[in-house]
Motif scaffolding. Sequence first.
Motif, PDB file in Angstrom:
ATOM      1  N   GLY A 118      -7.894   7.941   3.089  1.00 58.13           N
ATOM      2  CA  GLY A 118      -7.769   6.565   3.561  1.00 58.13           C
ATOM      3  C   GLY A 118      -7.996   5.558   2.450  1.00 58.13           C
ATOM      4  N   ARG A 119      -9.007   5.787   1.637  1.00 57.45           N
ATOM      5  CA  ARG A 119      -9.317   4.847   0.564  1.00 57.45           C
ATOM      6  C   ARG A 119      -8.357   4.986  -0.604  1.00 57.45           C
ATOM      7  N   TRP A 120      -7.817   6.175  -0.803  1.00 56.21           N
ATOM      8  CA  TRP A 120      -6.795   6.312  -1.837  1.00 56.21           C
ATOM      9  C   TRP A 120      -5.530   5.553  -1.430  1.00 56.21           C
ATOM     10  N   GLY A 121      -5.183   5.604  -0.153  1.00 54.66           N
ATOM     11  CA  GLY A 121      -4.044   4.833   0.327  1.00 54.66           C
ATOM     12  C   GLY A 121      -4.217   3.347   0.069  1.00 54.66           C
ATOM     13  N   GLN A 122      -5.443   2.864   0.200  1.00 56.03           N
ATOM     14  CA  GLN A 122      -5.727   1.463  -0.100  1.00 56.03           C
ATOM     15  C   GLN A 122      -5.483   1.159  -1.570  1.00 56.03           C
ATOM     16  N   VAL A 123      -5.935   2.038  -2.454  1.00 53.64           N
ATOM     17  CA  VAL A 123      -5.745   1.819  -3.892  1.00 53.64           C
ATOM     18  C   VAL A 123      -4.257   1.750  -4.229  1.00 53.64           C
ATOM     19  N   VAL A 124      -3.465   2.652  -3.653  1.00 55.67           N
ATOM     20  CA  VAL A 124      -2.029   2.651  -3.911  1.00 55.67           C
ATOM     21  C   VAL A 124      -1.398   1.363  -3.390  1.00 55.67           C
ATOM     22  N   ALA A 125      -1.831   0.905  -2.216  1.00 57.37           N
ATOM     23  CA  ALA A 125      -1.291  -0.342  -1.668  1.00 57.37           C
ATOM     24  C   ALA A 125      -1.609  -1.526  -2.578  1.00 57.37           C
ATOM     25  N   ILE A 126      -2.816  -1.551  -3.133  1.00 53.26           N
ATOM     26  CA  ILE A 126      -3.182  -2.624  -4.053  1.00 53.26           C
ATOM     27  C   ILE A 126      -2.297  -2.573  -5.292  1.00 53.26           C
ATOM     28  N   ALA A 127      -2.041  -1.369  -5.782  1.00 55.08           N
ATOM     29  CA  ALA A 127      -1.287  -1.216  -7.019  1.00 55.08           C
ATOM     30  C   ALA A 127       0.203  -1.487  -6.838  1.00 55.08           C
ATOM     31  N   ARG A 128       0.774  -1.112  -5.693  1.00 53.25           N
ATOM     32  CA  ARG A 128       2.231  -1.119  -5.537  1.00 53.25           C
ATOM     33  C   ARG A 128       2.804  -2.393  -4.944  1.00 53.25           C
ATOM     34  N   TYR A 129       2.037  -3.073  -4.082  1.00 53.67           N
ATOM     35  CA  TYR A 129       2.629  -4.133  -3.282  1.00 53.67           C
ATOM     36  C   TYR A 129       2.001  -5.490  -3.600  1.00 53.67           C
ATOM     37  N   PRO A 130       2.773  -6.563  -3.426  1.00 50.90           N
ATOM     38  CA  PRO A 130       2.242  -7.903  -3.737  1.00 50.90           C
ATOM     39  C   PRO A 130       1.137  -8.311  -2.775  1.00 50.90           C
ATOM     40  N   TYR A 131       0.256  -9.163  -3.285  1.00 52.82           N
ATOM     41  CA  TYR A 131      -0.820  -9.713  -2.466  1.00 52.82           C
ATOM     42  C   TYR A 131      -0.356 -11.052  -1.912  1.00 52.82           C
ATOM     43  N   LEU A 132      -0.500 -11.250  -0.614  1.00 54.18           N
ATOM     44  CA  LEU A 132       0.155 -12.353   0.077  1.00 54.18           C
ATOM     45  C   LEU A 132      -0.650 -13.647   0.114  1.00 54.18           C
ATOM     46  N   ARG A 133      -1.885 -13.618  -0.322  1.00 56.38           N
ATOM     47  CA  ARG A 133      -2.702 -14.834  -0.273  1.00 56.38           C
ATOM     48  C   ARG A 133      -2.972 -15.332  -1.690  1.00 56.38           C
ATOM     49  N   ALA A 134      -3.080 -16.643  -1.814  1.00 56.72           N
ATOM     50  CA  ALA A 134      -3.388 -17.211  -3.127  1.00 56.72           C
ATOM     51  C   ALA A 134      -4.817 -16.895  -3.546  1.00 56.72           C
TER      52      ALA A 134
END
Length: 264
Positions: free
Chosen positions: A158-174
Amino acid sequence: MTPLPPARPGEITPRPGWFPRLGGAILFYTRLPLPSGWQPRFEGIAPLAPVVGLGLGLGLVGVDFTLGQLGMPPLIRSALVIGLGVWLTGGLHLDGAMDTADGLAVMAPERRLAVMADSRSGAFGVMAAIAILGLKTLALAELTTGRGWVLVAALVWGRWGQVVAIARYPYLRAEGKGALHREHLRSPQDWLLGLALALVLHAGWGWSQPDQLGAVGISLLGGLGLALGTGAWLHRRLGGHTGDTYGATVEWTETLFLCLATLL
């Protein structure tokens, strides 16, 4: 704490050493206190989330084993273990899953982020929490073989999936906590740590129960697919990620992995 110097144009943003970041990860992702003298830093803690998951998982397995030795029925001790996991994390990831469910329930895409930012939980968020906690508890109660391995692996995946999401996808908030995670991430080396932990866990599971190698292999592929797929699905629905969807990635990956394990 002395702030780190800002990175010059073209340079990688500096970050503290491994040990201070581990302290920051423990404080951020759990409600556990640190020993006096351990100076935490929060820049670049995201890659250490799977390490925190490993520690939490081992602690929960110890509690589960103790309750089992005392004769507690599997369903009751599973509920206590899952509840303890929520308490140890301060509900951080579960809260994100609830906010994400509320946001996804909004038909107008331009309003989803505003709804997710609202601290009040809506009906869909409550239903998501009930589904997550109920499925986790029932799935864990059904496991009689490899129960401890599966529980620890679920928290790491679960936490590895979070790391990949942080690395691969844009962050939507300023602004927000997730922006700090993304700023100090080193890709791809940072997500390799959690993947290595998951591989070692499955290797140990296969070594301890050689008659279950097929199930171990399927769970390995399943964990990999669920961790990647959950973050990808949320990105497709929202166009990126926020701190809430990072929490949703953790919770739904854990939940679906435990459910998968009951089939094996």
